[in-house]
Design a protein around this motif. Structure first.
Motif, PDB file in Angstrom:
ATOM      1  N   VAL A 115       0.860  -1.188   0.000  1.00 26.07           N
ATOM      2  CA  VAL A 115       0.000   0.000   0.000  1.00 26.07           C
ATOM      3  C   VAL A 115       0.895   1.236   0.000  1.00 26.07           C
ATOM      4  O   VAL A 115       1.669   1.460   0.934  1.00 26.07           O
ATOM      5  CB  VAL A 115      -0.940   0.017   1.219  1.00 26.07           C
ATOM      6  CG1 VAL A 115      -1.805   1.276   1.204  1.00 26.07           C
ATOM      7  CG2 VAL A 115      -1.823  -1.227   1.230  1.00 26.07           C
ATOM      8  N   LEU A 116       0.783   2.025  -1.056  1.00 24.19           N
ATOM      9  CA  LEU A 116       1.564   3.252  -1.221  1.00 24.19           C
ATOM     10  C   LEU A 116       0.690   4.439  -0.835  1.00 24.19           C
ATOM     11  O   LEU A 116      -0.357   4.661  -1.436  1.00 24.19           O
ATOM     12  CB  LEU A 116       2.032   3.363  -2.673  1.00 24.19           C
ATOM     13  CG  LEU A 116       2.814   4.607  -3.087  1.00 24.19           C
ATOM     14  CD1 LEU A 116       4.097   4.716  -2.280  1.00 24.19           C
ATOM     15  CD2 LEU A 116       3.126   4.559  -4.576  1.00 24.19           C
ATOM     16  N   GLU A 128      11.593  10.475  -0.342  1.00 21.36           N
ATOM     17  CA  GLU A 128      11.020   9.161  -0.055  1.00 21.36           C
ATOM     18  C   GLU A 128      10.363   8.578  -1.304  1.00 21.36           C
ATOM     19  O   GLU A 128      10.418   7.375  -1.544  1.00 21.36           O
ATOM     20  CB  GLU A 128       9.998   9.265   1.073  1.00 21.36           C
ATOM     21  CG  GLU A 128      10.617   9.532   2.435  1.00 21.36           C
ATOM     22  CD  GLU A 128       9.567   9.705   3.513  1.00 21.36           C
ATOM     23  OE1 GLU A 128       8.355   9.715   3.181  1.00 21.36           O
ATOM     24  OE2 GLU A 128       9.949   9.839   4.690  1.00 21.36           O
ATOM     25  N   ARG A 129       9.756   9.447  -2.078  1.00 21.67           N
ATOM     26  CA  ARG A 129       9.119   9.014  -3.318  1.00 21.67           C
ATOM     27  C   ARG A 129      10.159   8.435  -4.278  1.00 21.67           C
ATOM     28  O   ARG A 129       9.968   7.354  -4.847  1.00 21.67           O
ATOM     29  CB  ARG A 129       8.405  10.217  -3.953  1.00 21.67           C
ATOM     30  CG  ARG A 129       7.742   9.957  -5.290  1.00 21.67           C
ATOM     31  CD  ARG A 129       7.077  11.236  -5.763  1.00 21.67           C
ATOM     32  NE  ARG A 129       6.273  11.032  -6.945  1.00 21.67           N
ATOM     33  CZ  ARG A 129       5.210  11.774  -7.250  1.00 21.67           C
ATOM     34  NH1 ARG A 129       4.841  12.743  -6.440  1.00 21.67           N
ATOM     35  NH2 ARG A 129       4.521  11.540  -8.340  1.00 21.67           N
ATOM     36  N   LYS A 130      11.281   9.139  -4.442  1.00 20.06           N
ATOM     37  CA  LYS A 130      12.345   8.683  -5.345  1.00 20.06           C
ATOM     38  C   LYS A 130      12.919   7.358  -4.874  1.00 20.06           C
ATOM     39  O   LYS A 130      13.134   6.431  -5.663  1.00 20.06           O
ATOM     40  CB  LYS A 130      13.442   9.743  -5.415  1.00 20.06           C
ATOM     41  CG  LYS A 130      14.584   9.385  -6.354  1.00 20.06           C
ATOM     42  CD  LYS A 130      15.640  10.493  -6.370  1.00 20.06           C
ATOM     43  CE  LYS A 130      16.794  10.129  -7.297  1.00 20.06           C
ATOM     44  NZ  LYS A 130      17.846  11.174  -7.299  1.00 20.06           N
ATOM     45  N   GLU A 131      13.136   7.228  -3.549  1.00 21.50           N
ATOM     46  CA  GLU A 131      13.716   6.011  -2.995  1.00 21.50           C
ATOM     47  C   GLU A 131      12.794   4.816  -3.221  1.00 21.50           C
ATOM     48  O   GLU A 131      13.243   3.723  -3.559  1.00 21.50           O
ATOM     49  CB  GLU A 131      13.967   6.178  -1.500  1.00 21.50           C
ATOM     50  CG  GLU A 131      14.563   4.928  -0.849  1.00 21.50           C
ATOM     51  CD  GLU A 131      14.674   5.060   0.659  1.00 21.50           C
ATOM     52  OE1 GLU A 131      15.143   4.105   1.296  1.00 21.50           O
ATOM     53  OE2 GLU A 131      14.274   6.119   1.191  1.00 21.50           O
ATOM     54  N   PHE A 132      11.480   5.045  -3.033  1.00 21.53           N
ATOM     55  CA  PHE A 132      10.531   3.935  -3.208  1.00 21.53           C
ATOM     56  C   PHE A 132      10.605   3.366  -4.620  1.00 21.53           C
ATOM     57  O   PHE A 132      10.702   2.152  -4.802  1.00 21.53           O
ATOM     58  CB  PHE A 132       9.101   4.405  -2.921  1.00 21.53           C
ATOM     59  CG  PHE A 132       8.070   3.355  -3.223  1.00 21.53           C
ATOM     60  CD1 PHE A 132       7.760   2.369  -2.296  1.00 21.53           C
ATOM     61  CD2 PHE A 132       7.405   3.331  -4.452  1.00 21.53           C
ATOM     62  CE1 PHE A 132       6.823   1.385  -2.573  1.00 21.53           C
ATOM     63  CE2 PHE A 132       6.460   2.357  -4.747  1.00 21.53           C
ATOM     64  CZ  PHE A 132       6.174   1.378  -3.800  1.00 21.53           C
ATOM     65  N   PHE A 133      10.569   4.227  -5.614  1.00 23.68           N
ATOM     66  CA  PHE A 133      10.549   3.735  -6.988  1.00 23.68           C
ATOM     67  C   PHE A 133      11.912   3.203  -7.443  1.00 23.68           C
ATOM     68  O   PHE A 133      11.979   2.312  -8.286  1.00 23.68           O
ATOM     69  CB  PHE A 133      10.033   4.826  -7.929  1.00 23.68           C
ATOM     70  CG  PHE A 133       8.548   5.032  -7.817  1.00 23.68           C
ATOM     71  CD1 PHE A 133       7.666   4.156  -8.425  1.00 23.68           C
ATOM     72  CD2 PHE A 133       8.029   6.065  -7.061  1.00 23.68           C
ATOM     73  CE1 PHE A 133       6.305   4.315  -8.306  1.00 23.68           C
ATOM     74  CE2 PHE A 133       6.661   6.241  -6.933  1.00 23.68           C
ATOM     75  CZ  PHE A 133       5.795   5.362  -7.554  1.00 23.68           C
ATOM     76  N   GLU A 134      12.995   3.724  -6.858  1.00 19.06           N
ATOM     77  CA  GLU A 134      14.314   3.163  -7.176  1.00 19.06           C
ATOM     78  C   GLU A 134      14.475   1.762  -6.596  1.00 19.06           C
ATOM     79  O   GLU A 134      15.150   0.906  -7.182  1.00 19.06           O
ATOM     80  CB  GLU A 134      15.409   4.089  -6.632  1.00 19.06           C
ATOM     81  CG  GLU A 134      15.599   5.366  -7.446  1.00 19.06           C
ATOM     82  CD  GLU A 134      16.697   6.239  -6.872  1.00 19.06           C
ATOM     83  OE1 GLU A 134      17.137   5.973  -5.735  1.00 19.06           O
ATOM     84  OE2 GLU A 134      17.104   7.202  -7.559  1.00 19.06           O
ATOM     85  N   MET A 135      13.863   1.527  -5.449  1.00 15.07           N
ATOM     86  CA  MET A 135      13.957   0.223  -4.785  1.00 15.07           C
ATOM     87  C   MET A 135      12.879  -0.754  -5.253  1.00 15.07           C
ATOM     88  O   MET A 135      12.875  -1.914  -4.845  1.00 15.07           O
ATOM     89  CB  MET A 135      13.827   0.406  -3.272  1.00 15.07           C
ATOM     90  CG  MET A 135      14.989   1.140  -2.639  1.00 15.07           C
ATOM     91  SD  MET A 135      16.520   0.176  -2.744  1.00 15.07           S
ATOM     92  CE  MET A 135      16.113  -1.192  -1.662  1.00 15.07           C
TER      93      MET A 135
END
Length: 338
Positions: A65-66, A104-111
């Motif tokens: 859940v994002l 946090e948004r960038k980290e989520f999609f990179e991971m």
């Protein structure tokens, strides 16, 4: 000594596979047999391990859940309640990814490539772009939105949205009908917010006002490092205007409720001097008498959760994109202009 699956099978008079299917694939077991198996399992205090159930079904039994914003907020907490109510009953866990900043948004999609361990992704009130949709789609699981902008056009599998255009139009028309012409609209910064509702509510409200020849005064409510609204700054902005507005519409109740108290502390009567309307119909609005726009995020989340389960089971959904109507709730905080 702990009870084994063999013990349950022996007492129920069925095979080990039937016991396993009673937990993991109940559609393959007759209702009478499954009822007997579950009753004996309950009596023997037996439960099939999650790892075994996942291995048997080929699923992780986990939903990602994002979410944008803080979990403590009314809308977010209500969505989690609705999702958990449906998904937990079906044996699924919820993994929450809270996105409160651009970093946090960038980290989520990179991971994202290393997080391919969910059976579906639910995106909650998050203004996601086309590139991010493509990244989510690469995980190859259903993507379900709750309050997600242009969900169908952006490639979501399904979505449940509140009709924010309708809700904000109701709010604007209510104030205009009461004779208000000097109207202020309070929102968070639409350029940096991660929530799509911020923009859609603003657009609909201002469009309705302009049709009536009214240009609303727009004021931005700042958010501090702890995620709290700086309401005193909003009051300062309003009191610095050449003329105080006779009505104020807020992006959400989370702004409207503390603003009501701050206005009264500064000598303004609500609704005597200024009418005030919120959006959401969240906690305490009824007790305090705040006029607002009602939505039901718990019910929206239940609908989204049921859709998610159907998609995981590869069932056809007749109406995958649902728009839930908003409702105007008139209380004591709005009145006719003097």
């Amino acid at each position: 000594m702990s009870t084994s699956i063999q013990d349950v099978a022996q007492q129920a008079g069925v095979s080990i596979s039937t016991v396993s299917r009673s937990f993991t694939r109940p559609d393959l077991v007759s209702a009478k047999t499954r009822e007997r198996v579950l009753a004996i399992a309950d009596k023997l205090n037996f439960s099939l391990s999650r790892s075994a159930a996942a291995l048997k079904s080929g699923r992780s039994l986990r939903i990602a859940v994002l979410m944008s914003g803080h979990i403590r907020l009314w809308f977010t907490a209500s969505v989690i309640e609705g999702l958990n109510e449906v998904l937990h009953a079906e044996g699924y866990d919820i993994s929450i990814f809270q996105i409160s900043s651009i970093e946090e948004r960038k980290e989520f999609f990179e991971m994202l490539p290393v997080r391919r361990n969910a059976d579906a992704v639910i995106v909650v009130s998050f203004d996601i772009d086309n590139n991010e949709i493509a990244q989510l789609a690469s995980v190859d699981v259903p993507i379900v939105g709750i309050n997600s902008v242009d969900a169908q056009a952006r490639g979501f599998t399904a979505a449940v949205n509140i009709d924010d255009a309708q809700g904000s139009t109701l709010a604007a028309r209510h104030l205009v009908t009461l004779g208000h012409r000097r109207i202020a609209y309070i929102s968070t910064d639409r350029e940096i917010s991660l929530s799509f509702s911020v923009q859609s509510r603003f657009n609909a409200f201002t469009a309705c006002c302009r049709k009536e020849g009214i240009e609303p005064q727009v004021n931005v409510c700042k958010v501090n490092a702890d995620g709290h609204y700086e309401i005193s700054d909003v009051v300062t902005q309003l009191m610095s205007l050449d003329e105080m507005p006779t009505a104020i519409a807020c992006q959400e109740d989370g702004i409207a409720l503390p603003l009501l108290f701050q206005l009264e502390r500064n000598g303004f009567s609500v609704p005597g001097d200024v009418s005030l309307i919120g959006y959401d119909d969240s906690f305490y609005t009824d007790d305090i008498g705040l006029t607002t726009i009602r939505q039901d995020p718990v019910d929206m989340a239940r609908k989204a959760a049921r859709m998610t389960l159907d998609l995981i089971e590869e069932k056809t959904i007749e109406q995958p994109f649902v728009s839930c109507p908003a409702h105007l709730v008139v209380r004591a905080s709005t009145s006719r202009v003097k």
